[in-house]
Design an enzyme around this catalytic site. Structure first.
Site, PDB file in Angstrom:
ATOM      1  N   GLU A  51       0.833  -1.207   0.000  1.00 60.92           N
ATOM      2  CA  GLU A  51       0.000   0.000   0.000  1.00 60.92           C
ATOM      3  C   GLU A  51       0.866   1.254   0.000  1.00 60.92           C
ATOM      4  O   GLU A  51       2.051   1.225   0.348  1.00 60.92           O
ATOM      5  CB  GLU A  51      -0.938   0.016   1.202  1.00 60.92           C
ATOM      6  CG  GLU A  51      -0.244   0.148   2.534  1.00 60.92           C
ATOM      7  CD  GLU A  51      -1.152   0.723   3.618  1.00 60.92           C
ATOM      8  OE1 GLU A  51      -1.531   1.895   3.464  1.00 60.92           O
ATOM      9  OE2 GLU A  51      -1.441   0.014   4.591  1.00 60.92           O
ATOM     10  N   LYS A  85      -4.642  -1.876  14.447  1.00 63.34           N
ATOM     11  CA  LYS A  85      -4.071  -0.874  15.336  1.00 63.34           C
ATOM     12  C   LYS A  85      -4.761  -0.924  16.700  1.00 63.34           C
ATOM     13  O   LYS A  85      -5.982  -1.083  16.795  1.00 63.34           O
ATOM     14  CB  LYS A  85      -4.190   0.505  14.704  1.00 63.34           C
ATOM     15  CG  LYS A  85      -3.373   0.639  13.427  1.00 63.34           C
ATOM     16  CD  LYS A  85      -3.527   2.002  12.796  1.00 63.34           C
ATOM     17  CE  LYS A  85      -2.684   2.099  11.526  1.00 63.34           C
ATOM     18  NZ  LYS A  85      -3.186   1.243  10.434  1.00 63.34           N
TER      19      LYS A  85
END
Length: 300
Positions: free
Chosen positions: A21, A155
């Site tokens: 990405e 996360k």
């Protein structure tokens, strides 16, 4: 869509390719070191025997694999916006630059015929989503995109339990790499147990081949690779900084897609760069593992 000649040649020959990405380059890592880190990530993939395909949108055209000039433009320029799947068509029509999220990268990688994708952390269900309905598009994208995402869990600023529940509902398989515990980005153990785990890249490749045979190829897979013990943040420091960051975001009225970059920036400042070092370490580890899996899948 433009596929870099090196990537196109590798795909045509059935060689290993790993999608990467670009949001982590443009928005996730601080300048000016982000450009060198982007190069290091690609070098990790090459060292393990695969071809890197960093994905971005330049002048409205999706790019599958970037040359160094394009990588420099994404890392150092100011025009690239954060792009998920829903924004791809608008940005293409407008002729703009975009750094792709996990969802957009997975979508474009699959369209190009790339199966294995490495990133840092997956998006997920945000804290308080029962009121805000704030949930990353990464989850629904994976429910319809045939890629294996190698990541260090999600996360720790997210609601990890709710994220795992959503992945189950969406039929996205979650596998631990040499762990029975789902990782939490900066931390190796989120406290959530996994039902499935593997020990080596060959087993991951075997899962992909079984998926191809059995008709579940339309769904994505998450391979959760925990951060190494030497790179992991101190848990007490992590918990304190997270609590402070969440309180600060609430007080500042930060909402939606702005929460993640706000909290990552807070972690960077409050840990005096230790969180960035952890982020870099886990991304490099994921890129290396993804390349090993891609090689095993291509040669098996």
């Amino acid at each position: 869509m433009r596929i870099h000649p090196e990537v196109a040649d590798a795909l045509a020959a059935g060689r290993a390719v790993v999608a990467l990405e670009s949001t982590i380059i443009s928005h996730g890592l601080p300048h000016p070191g982000n450009l060198q880190i982007a190069r290091d990530i690609e070098a990790c993939v090459r060292a393990a025997g695969a071809v890197p395909a960093t994905i971005a949108i330049l002048d409205g055209q999706p790019q599958i694999g970037l040359d160094d000039d394009a990588l420099h433009r994404i890392a150092t320029g100011t025009t690239a916006v954060k792009v998920s799947v829903r924004e791809i068509a608008m940005l293409a029509a407008a002729g703009g630059d975009g750094a792709t999220t996990v969802a957009a990268t997975a979508h474009l990688a699959a369209a190009a015929g790339i199966t294995v994708f490495a990133t840092g952390g997956l998006g997920g269900v945000h804290r308080g989503a029962q009121e805000t309905y704030d949930e990353s598009a990464d989850l629904t994208a994976l429910s319809r995109t045939p890629v294996l995402v190698v990541c260090s869990g999600v996360k720790s600023i997210l609601d990890i339990g709710a994220t795992l529940e959503r992945l189950e509902t969406l039929s996205v398989g979650v596998i631990g790499y040499r762990t029975e515990r789902f990782p939490a980005f900066y931390l190796a153990d989120s406290g959530h147990r996994l039902d499935w785990w593997i020990q080596n890249p060959e087993q991951a490749a075997a899962v992909l081949r079984a998926r191809d045979r059995l008709g579940t190829k339309g769904y994505g897979l998450v391979l959760a690779n925990p951060i190494s013990a030497e790179a992991e943040l101190d848990r007490a420091l992590h918990d304190r900084v997270l609590a402070e960051g969440l309180a600060a975001a609430e007080a500042a009225g930060v909402r939606g897609k702005d929460v993640t970059p706000y909290l990552l920036g807070h972690f960077h400042r409050a840990t005096h760069g230790a969180s960035v070092a952890a982020n870099v370490a886990l991304v490099l580890g994921n890129a290396r593992l993804a390349a090993e899996i891609a090689v095993a899948y291509a040669t098996g």
